[in-house]
Design an enzyme around this catalytic site. Structure first.
Site, PDB file in Angstrom:
ATOM      1  N   GLU A 498       0.829  -1.229   0.000  1.00 44.10           N
ATOM      2  CA  GLU A 498       0.000   0.000   0.000  1.00 44.10           C
ATOM      3  C   GLU A 498       0.855   1.267   0.000  1.00 44.10           C
ATOM      4  O   GLU A 498       0.604   2.209   0.751  1.00 44.10           O
ATOM      5  CB  GLU A 498      -0.978  -0.009   1.184  1.00 44.10           C
TER       6      GLU A 498
HETATM    7  C1  LIG Z   1       2.955  -9.442   0.449  1.00 46.34           C
HETATM    8  C2  LIG Z   1       2.515  -8.447  -0.563  1.00 46.34           C
HETATM    9  C3  LIG Z   1       1.156  -8.246  -0.785  1.00 46.34           C
HETATM   10  C4  LIG Z   1       0.735  -7.371  -1.784  1.00 46.34           C
HETATM   11  N1  LIG Z   1      -0.608  -7.304  -2.101  1.00 46.34           N
HETATM   12  C5  LIG Z   1      -0.958  -6.629  -3.222  1.00 46.34           C
HETATM   13  C6  LIG Z   1      -2.306  -6.713  -3.727  1.00 46.34           C
HETATM   14  O1  LIG Z   1      -3.176  -7.352  -3.140  1.00 46.34           O
HETATM   15  N2  LIG Z   1      -2.584  -6.064  -4.881  1.00 46.34           N
HETATM   16  C7  LIG Z   1      -1.662  -5.351  -5.564  1.00 46.34           C
HETATM   17  O2  LIG Z   1      -1.975  -4.823  -6.606  1.00 46.34           O
HETATM   18  N3  LIG Z   1      -0.394  -5.231  -5.115  1.00 46.34           N
HETATM   19  C8  LIG Z   1      -0.021  -5.863  -3.971  1.00 46.34           C
HETATM   20  N4  LIG Z   1       1.277  -5.773  -3.515  1.00 46.34           N
HETATM   21  C9  LIG Z   1       2.209  -4.931  -4.208  1.00 46.34           C
HETATM   22  C10 LIG Z   1       2.728  -3.793  -3.368  1.00 46.34           C
HETATM   23  O3  LIG Z   1       1.777  -2.783  -3.238  1.00 46.34           O
HETATM   24  C11 LIG Z   1       4.032  -3.358  -4.052  1.00 46.34           C
HETATM   25  O4  LIG Z   1       4.961  -4.346  -3.689  1.00 46.34           O
HETATM   26  C12 LIG Z   1       4.512  -2.053  -3.660  1.00 46.34           C
HETATM   27  O5  LIG Z   1       3.706  -1.094  -4.235  1.00 46.34           O
HETATM   28  C13 LIG Z   1       5.978  -1.825  -4.041  1.00 46.34           C
HETATM   29  O6  LIG Z   1       6.310  -2.270  -5.320  1.00 46.34           O
HETATM   30  P1  LIG Z   1       7.640  -3.166  -5.549  1.00 46.34           P
HETATM   31  O7  LIG Z   1       7.638  -4.239  -4.534  1.00 46.34           O
HETATM   32  O8  LIG Z   1       7.686  -3.543  -6.954  1.00 46.34           O
HETATM   33  O9  LIG Z   1       8.823  -2.195  -5.176  1.00 46.34           O
HETATM   34  P2  LIG Z   1       9.513  -1.102  -6.129  1.00 46.34           P
HETATM   35  O10 LIG Z   1       8.474  -0.272  -6.758  1.00 46.34           O
HETATM   36  O11 LIG Z   1      10.490  -1.769  -7.002  1.00 46.34           O
HETATM   37  O12 LIG Z   1      10.248  -0.191  -5.066  1.00 46.34           O
HETATM   38  C14 LIG Z   1      11.535  -0.529  -4.527  1.00 46.34           C
HETATM   39  C15 LIG Z   1      11.937   0.553  -3.542  1.00 46.34           C
HETATM   40  O13 LIG Z   1      12.044   1.804  -4.211  1.00 46.34           O
HETATM   41  C16 LIG Z   1      11.356   2.797  -3.462  1.00 46.34           C
HETATM   42  N5  LIG Z   1      10.867   3.822  -4.388  1.00 46.34           N
HETATM   43  C17 LIG Z   1      10.169   3.651  -5.525  1.00 46.34           C
HETATM   44  N6  LIG Z   1       9.921   4.845  -6.093  1.00 46.34           N
HETATM   45  C18 LIG Z   1      10.457   5.787  -5.282  1.00 46.34           C
HETATM   46  C19 LIG Z   1      10.541   7.202  -5.303  1.00 46.34           C
HETATM   47  N7  LIG Z   1      10.015   7.928  -6.269  1.00 46.34           N
HETATM   48  N8  LIG Z   1      11.200   7.825  -4.311  1.00 46.34           N
HETATM   49  C20 LIG Z   1      11.760   7.122  -3.307  1.00 46.34           C
HETATM   50  N9  LIG Z   1      11.711   5.785  -3.246  1.00 46.34           N
HETATM   51  C21 LIG Z   1      11.071   5.128  -4.213  1.00 46.34           C
HETATM   52  C22 LIG Z   1      10.241   2.048  -2.765  1.00 46.34           C
HETATM   53  O14 LIG Z   1       9.832   2.759  -1.612  1.00 46.34           O
HETATM   54  C23 LIG Z   1      10.932   0.748  -2.411  1.00 46.34           C
HETATM   55  O15 LIG Z   1      11.626   0.912  -1.218  1.00 46.34           O
HETATM   56  C24 LIG Z   1       1.692  -6.620  -2.493  1.00 46.34           C
HETATM   57  C25 LIG Z   1       3.054  -6.785  -2.236  1.00 46.34           C
HETATM   58  C26 LIG Z   1       3.466  -7.688  -1.293  1.00 46.34           C
HETATM   59  C27 LIG Z   1       4.940  -7.867  -1.079  1.00 46.34           C
END
Ligand SMILES: Cc1cc2nc3c(=O)[nH]c(=O)nc-3n(C[C@H](O)[C@H](O)[C@H](O)COP(=O)(O)OP(=O)(O)OC[C@H]3O[C@@H](n4cnc5c(N)ncnc54)[C@H](O)[C@@H]3O)c2cc1C
Length: 810
Positions: A498
């Site tokens: 989220e």
């Molecule tokens: C257990 C679990 C349950 C989930 N459930 C759902 C679900 O039900 N439905 C759904 O759609 N999604 C779901 N998600 C997805 C979740 O919302 C995403 O994992 C999350 O949005 C982050 O994306 P990512 O993991 O690809 O990280 P990335 O986007 O690759 O981010 C990596 C890091 O970069 C940082 N970052 C990215 N952009 C910036 C910026 N501009 N400035 C500073 N820092 C930045 C982030 O904070 C993070 O620390 C789930 C994820 C997990 C792990």
């Protein structure tokens, strides 16, 4: 009259008027009187009047001011205004502001804070918490769930469906429970104390997902079909936004839906051909209906003249041909149902779009609006509930566990960590109460929800690390009696979902906060994109001069607060909390001033200067967190016993606020400006400290001693004493250990021995043999020993028991 006297009067009056935020016309009028007095006393002559007229006339005559000041500034503003994507714009537009806006304006109205009604449970909600929720907690064996079955048991799944746990947000007319946000939060807090898998499973369908989207935006027929089925648990929903290529940058999802005509169930119809590849989707492996976000295209203009309609949400039954779903991810040993899904050329009717084809392209707006609410409930409540239970458990453990002949909780090093857990638990619950209360008042608090999500999940992570350290090996050895390790393992999940926390802190809290909470910035931005030039100029002129007055006033306020140490500021209570209100008001004025100066100095660069933005967000956040604590304290009847918890929480927030300002000034790109700001804000340097050792001691003692304040801290948590619930055992043993200490001392005195405080059953025998204690007292020692052993023991296994047979076969 001497000219210096007149000048002193002029400066004081100017300062007073800007401090009090008087209007430009009143300001001018009062200045004319002052000039006239100066003329009478021969200290103001023609040249001064001329200068005054040159400045005051254009400012006060609307036409001249607009033509010669506002119009060129509007043109400049349009040029330097940060470019916003459509998704950013929709995120900014989503939701509402609440007390966060008050904190941003430099002079919070504390009466307003305390006048917001305290959220309460209805009779039905209370019955649900005491009945089905309590029963559910007793059914779940977290070790069985996480280690043996990698899922909740079938009984628990059925119980969840039968008792409408997935329908807390669904309206009663559709068969749902229609609980308040506050009640949802209490349910989740209780569940999460028992099992993170349970809390995640219940939290997700009640948060952002098909249920919420359908109620807000669904067509009548979609609502009538799906909502009763969701309420009865006949459908299990999930919501799929995240793709391998689009995580945080969810607006860039590559998943597509092409509008076309194709055969569906034997008939040629208008529909959408979907292709997606999603991952991390909670409940996807067991879902029967998939809420899907994709980019909708209409290449043949079948529904209008736009070819690229943008992000759209649809509801897709998971049994349609072309859908792959069912495989699972394994998130950090917290095996709630979560997995990937793909769709290849899946054709569905156009009316599968949530809200029908009228809502084509409105998906992002729908999502961010719902997120403003859901993000303030699920993860903050799960975090707060977990830490409330752990605060009590760690306090009890610290009193029960002895080393060096002392309860470890009496050692100062442990007290420091215990105090952090206790203070944070108080604060976290205060924030969930206040934020869910805002939702129940009809708000969609987008900035507050980001603050609550970020800070409560961070505090959950740091507090659970503290709890692990206090428990030593007991926290590390896993097994049915370890009540910490799964929470510790799973903490990064809440940090990531989220809106991952680094992004939330760096971009969202202040990015949205600055625009939404500032009284004039949004109006200026809107004026800059207004197409009617006359309207644009009027709106901009009004916002600009309001903004200038606001900025000057906040500089005056900041200066005054520094010079007087903020002691002259009013506060709603004249007790130990008075100083807190004064300092929060002072920091609020500092925030308003810093915010304006950062925007002016950095312009559109502020968006890229994430660390500046993050620190401004930290100031706003800590002001909000502290306000929530003060409100909680007042709503709970200003209990003196709770003061150490309140003081710890608020003093920690005040210290964090000061540190954020200090770090901001140290890293401000314009060094000269930073020096001036430092003189205004910290003329004698930084002075606030972290909560004192003495306060830490009081909080640590409170966690280790059964009392009303401790009961309030753990209110609504699952602490049943049924001999099975480990938290109930801890509570009972804490009482038994405290009660048997004088009995133990009697035996030591009677036998003239310094006995070790273990094998209390043997101490009981010894005490009886020398007639030092009664049979009842001996029984107390025996019971305390049983509890003590249960509390300090860890699990051990036969080697084979630790091998996961299914994974071995891979
Ligand atoms: C257990 C679990 C349950 C989930 N459930 C759902 C679900 O039900 N439905 C759904 O759609 N999604 C779901 N998600 C997805 C979740 O919302 C995403 O994992 C999350 O949005 C982050 O994306 P990512 O993991 O690809 O990280 P990335 O986007 O690759 O981010 C990596 C890091 O970069 C940082 N970052 C990215 N952009 C910036 C910026 N501009 N400035 C500073 N820092 C930045 C982030 O904070 C993070 O620390 C789930 C994820 C997990 C792990």
């Amino acid at each position: 009259m001497d000219i210096s006297l007149w000048l002193i009067a002029a400066v004081s009056l100017t300062w007073f008027m800007s401090y009090s935020r008087v209007s430009l016309s009143s300001f001018t009028f009062i200045f004319i009187i002052l000039m006239a007095v100066g003329t009478v006393f021969n200290v103001i002559g023609f040249i001064s009047w001329l200068l005054f007229a040159i400045i005051a006339l254009p400012l006060n005559l609307d036409n001249i001011r607009q033509q010669f000041i506002s119009m060129p500034l509007l043109a400049l503003f349009k040029k330097i205004m940060p470019q916003m994507s459509e998704t950013e714009q929709q995120a900014i537009d989503a939701g509402t502001t609440w007390f966060d806006a008050e904190l941003f304006r430099g002079n919070p109205d504390w009466k307003k804070l305390h006048n917001y009604p305290q959220p309460r449970l209805s009779a039905q909600e209370k019955t649900f918490l005491d009945g089905p929720v309590e029963e559910l907690c007793s059914m779940v064996d977290d070790w069985q769930t996480t280690h043996k079955m990698a899922d909740l048991s079938p009984d628990v799944w059925q119980f969840l469906k039968d008792n409408k746990f997935f329908a807390m947000i669904i309206k009663k007319q559709y068969g749902g429970l229609e609980f308040s946000a506050f009640a949802q939060s209490r349910v989740l807090q209780k569940l999460t104390g028992v099992s993170s898998v349970l809390a995640s499973t219940v939290g997700v369908p009640n948060s952002l997902g098909p249920g919420e989207l359908l109620q807000e935006y669904g067509t009548r027929s979609q609502q009538d079909y799906y909502l009763p089925r969701l309420a009865k648990g006949e459908e299990i929903p999930c919501f799929a936004l995240t793709s391998p290529e689009a995580g945080s940058d969810a607006g860039s999802i590559p998943d597509t839906g092409i509008i076309c005509r194709q055969t569906f169930e034997g008939k040629e119809i208008l529909g959408i051909k979907l292709n997606w590849d999603k991952r991390y989707i909670t409940l996807a492996p067991v879902a029967t209906v998939l809420g899907l976000a994709f980019k909708l295209e209409d290449p043949d203009n079948l529904i209008g003249d736009k070819k690229e309609l943008g992000i759209t949400c649809a509801l897709i039954p998971t049994n349609i041909e072309g859908i792959t779903i069912g495989r699972r991810h394994f998130p950090l040993n917290i095996p709630f149902q979560n997995g990937p899904t793909q769709g290849k050329d899946v054709f569905v009717p156009i009316d599968y779009i949530i809200g029908g084809k009228e809502m084509a392209g409105q998906g992002w707006r729908m999502l961010v609006e719902c997120l403003s609410v859901g993000r303030a409930i699920t993860l903050p409540s799960n975090s707060a509930g977990g830490i409330k239970t752990i605060a009590l458990a760690t306090g009890a453990y610290s009193r029960i566990r002895r080393q060096f002949k002392l309860p470890i909780g009496k050692m100062e090093g442990i007290e420091e960590a215990l105090a952090r857990i206790g203070g944070n638990a108080y604060l976290m619950d205060a924030v969930t109460i206040m934020s869910t209360g805002a939702i129940d008042l009809g708000e969609k608090p987008s900035v507050i929800s980001a603050i609550a999500k970020y800070h409560l999940t961070e505090k959950m992570r740091s507090s659970i690390i503290d709890a692990m350290d206090i428990h030593g090996g007991k926290g590390i050895c896993m097994g049915p009696s370890n009540y910490l390790a799964r929470g510790y393992q799973g903490a990064p999940i809440a940090i990531t979902v989220e809106g991952a926390n680094i992004l939330t802190r760096s971009l969202i809290i202040y990015g949205q906060g600055a625009i939404r909470c500032h009284p004039y910035v949004l109006a200026e931005l809107q004026a800059a994109i207004e197409t009617d030039p006359e309207q644009a100029l009027n709106d901009f002129d009004h916002a600009l001069f309001g903004h200038i007055g606001f900025s000057i006033s906040n500089i005056s306020r900041s200066l005054w607060c520094s010079v007087t140490g903020s002691h002259s500021l009013s506060a709603p209570f004249n007790d130990k909390t008075k100083r807190y209100y004064q300092l929060l008001t002072r920091f609020s004025a500092n925030l308003a001033m810093l915010s304006d100066i950062a925007m002016l100095a950095l312009g559109s660069d502020l968006k890229r200067k994430e660390r500046i933005s993050a620190r401004l967000g930290d100031i706003l956040s800590n002001l909000y967190l502290a306000s929530a604590c003060l409100k909680r304290f007042n709503d709970e009847g200003r209990q003196t016993e709770d003061l150490p918890l309140l003081q710890w929480a608020v003093e920690d927030c005040l210290f964090n606020t000061q540190q954020a300002i200090d770090a901001l000034l140290s890293n401000f790109p314009n060094k000269w400006l930073a020096r001036i700001l430092r003189v205004i804000i910290f003329p004698v340097g930084t002075w606030l400290t972290k909560p004192s050792d003495n306060l830490d001691h009081k909080v640590a003692q409170l966690l280790q001693t059964p009392c009303e304040a401790r009961n309030r801290l753990g209110k609504w948590q699952y602490l049943v004493r049924d001999g099975k619930n480990v938290f109930g055992i801890l509570e009972e043993t804490l009482e038994d250990i405290i009660a048997c200490e004088p009995v133990f001392t009697k035996v030591c005195i009677a036998t003239d021995k310094k006995l070790p405080f273990y094998q209390l059953d043997k101490v009981a025998g010894l005490g009886l043999s020398v007639n030092a204690i009664t049979e009842k007292e001996a029984q107390l020692l025996i019971k305390a020993e049983q509890g003590r052993k249960a509390v300090i023991d860890v699990d051990d296994f036969d080697s084979n028991e630790l091998i996961a047979p299914n994974l071995l076969q891979k």
